[in-house]
Scaffold this motif. Sequence first.
Motif, mmCIF file in Angstrom:
data_model
loop_
_atom_site.group_PDB
_atom_site.id
_atom_site.type_symbol
_atom_site.label_atom_id
_atom_site.label_comp_id
_atom_site.label_asym_id
_atom_site.label_seq_id
_atom_site.Cartn_x
_atom_site.Cartn_y
_atom_site.Cartn_z
ATOM 1 N N ALA A 1 -20.974 25.408 52.459
ATOM 2 C CA ALA A 1 -21.800 25.096 51.291
ATOM 3 C C ALA A 1 -20.893 24.767 50.121
ATOM 4 O O ALA A 1 -19.711 25.119 50.108
ATOM 5 C CB ALA A 1 -22.713 26.274 50.928
ATOM 6 N N ASP A 2 -21.443 24.073 49.149
ATOM 7 C CA ASP A 2 -20.737 23.827 47.886
ATOM 8 C C ASP A 2 -19.357 23.214 48.106
ATOM 9 O O ASP A 2 -18.341 23.719 47.636
ATOM 10 C CB ASP A 2 -20.638 25.122 47.077
ATOM 11 N N HIS B 1 -30.462 25.665 49.307
ATOM 12 C CA HIS B 1 -29.557 25.725 48.159
ATOM 13 C C HIS B 1 -30.335 26.457 47.074
ATOM 14 O O HIS B 1 -31.219 25.889 46.423
ATOM 15 C CB HIS B 1 -29.173 24.317 47.711
ATOM 16 N N GLY C 1 -26.611 28.191 49.995
ATOM 17 C CA GLY C 1 -25.602 27.588 49.141
ATOM 18 C C GLY C 1 -25.973 27.774 47.686
ATOM 19 O O GLY C 1 -27.092 28.184 47.358
ATOM 20 N N PHE D 1 -24.064 33.605 51.672
ATOM 21 C CA PHE D 1 -23.412 32.522 50.936
ATOM 22 C C PHE D 1 -21.943 32.512 51.364
ATOM 23 O O PHE D 1 -21.241 33.508 51.137
ATOM 24 C CB PHE D 1 -23.470 32.753 49.422
ATOM 25 N N CYS E 1 -17.773 28.449 47.873
ATOM 26 C CA CYS E 1 -17.281 27.068 47.914
ATOM 27 C C CYS E 1 -16.045 26.989 48.806
ATOM 28 O O CYS E 1 -15.359 27.988 49.048
ATOM 29 C CB CYS E 1 -16.968 26.563 46.515
#
Length: 424
Positions: free
Chosen positions: A11-12, A181, A209, A226, A229
């Motif tokens: 994610a990210d 997200h 995310g 999560f 990043c």
Amino acid sequence: MPEKLTFLHAADLHLGAPFRGLRELSPEWADRLADSIGQAYDRTIDLALERKVDFVVMAGDIFDQARASYRDYARFFEGCRRLDAAGIPLYLCTGNHDPYTSWRQDFGELPASSYLFSPDRPDFTLFRRDGQPLCVLGGRSYYNRVWSGDDDIAWGLTRAAANEALGPEASEAPFGVGVLHTGLHLDPVKAPANPLELLHAGFDYWALGHIHQPWRDSETDPKLVFPGCIQGRDIRETGKRGVCVVTLEEGLPNVAEFVPTASVVWELLREDISECRALPDVVAQVMRRLFAVNGRAHCEQMTTRITLTGKTPLHEVLRRPGVLEDLRLQLNDSYRDFFCDALIDETALPLDKGLLQEEGLFPAVMLSASESLREDRTGQISYLQEEFLRNNLPMPAGVIDDVDELAESAEDLVLDLLLAEEGR
């Protein structure tokens, strides 16, 4: 035999995110950081291929801006093609940085094996292995850069809704994965969702995310995760950055293995130099600390911001013009894979307050006044509250707990200024 599923959760990515403020300090490190996110993305794809995962999930903010550069666009789609060539499907949703409208207009066609969740309704798809239904996936994308506060992004994302939408085959799949997200309960501004509702939605795992820090609801059986990043972008995003390789197996707890992907790790350090007798001692001690921290960071290259603390006679030397900058340059010259972007002095002189009081001069008067004020803890708290209110600021809860420490620091600061003026 129990079924087993393995997938990569990222994610990210924030492909194309700018790194500001380092170009003037070091063009070399600015160049390193400029490509670090792309390198982290390449490592993510490499990891999926090496582990031969069943599929990859990317939970939003693949690009940092709604209008990606051609370079970032090309790099992302090359990774998609590599996954497609290996027979690894990609499931993704858009986030607030790369909303669905941008994908539809600018970013072109994803490979046939990739699936982009719809923004205007709960959306579902089915992953098959060897022709057999193995996992139901449900998700929803951001349509615009801002999610409406009146619309629950997780509404309708349930296993029951997926089975109804996808037909009888879906009920045969042993696993279910949700993709969103969302700020969850950690960021109530950006598309929040109720963790309890997600846990009761019937999915085995939620690939989330938006929160850049790695977070999970459980260490032993994570269901809301999560990964953070894939590459820290500034000093606010310190520590390890990466993705999760997730294993779901019937009858066993979930496993979400964190795998670092960052090319450069950011660290915010405080170093007590009370025992240092000369500036070379400071450099040597800080370098030892940097190597110790780097050993836990799982990344060769490291960017740091270092605050020097402690009571030391070197305090007066560190206050001289140019000394801190010279020290910073010495640190950066000591090892090419470490870079200090700022060296901050929060040291103090080792003061003998008893002796100062015996002298009976102005510092003694200040110490007596300070002692009287510190005896009135309620008055100190009231004063702080009034100051915060006067400046239209909320007073942090921790201030009350730290009031004694803050008073001590204020006292030391005033003494430091007084003695500096006296030339001591």
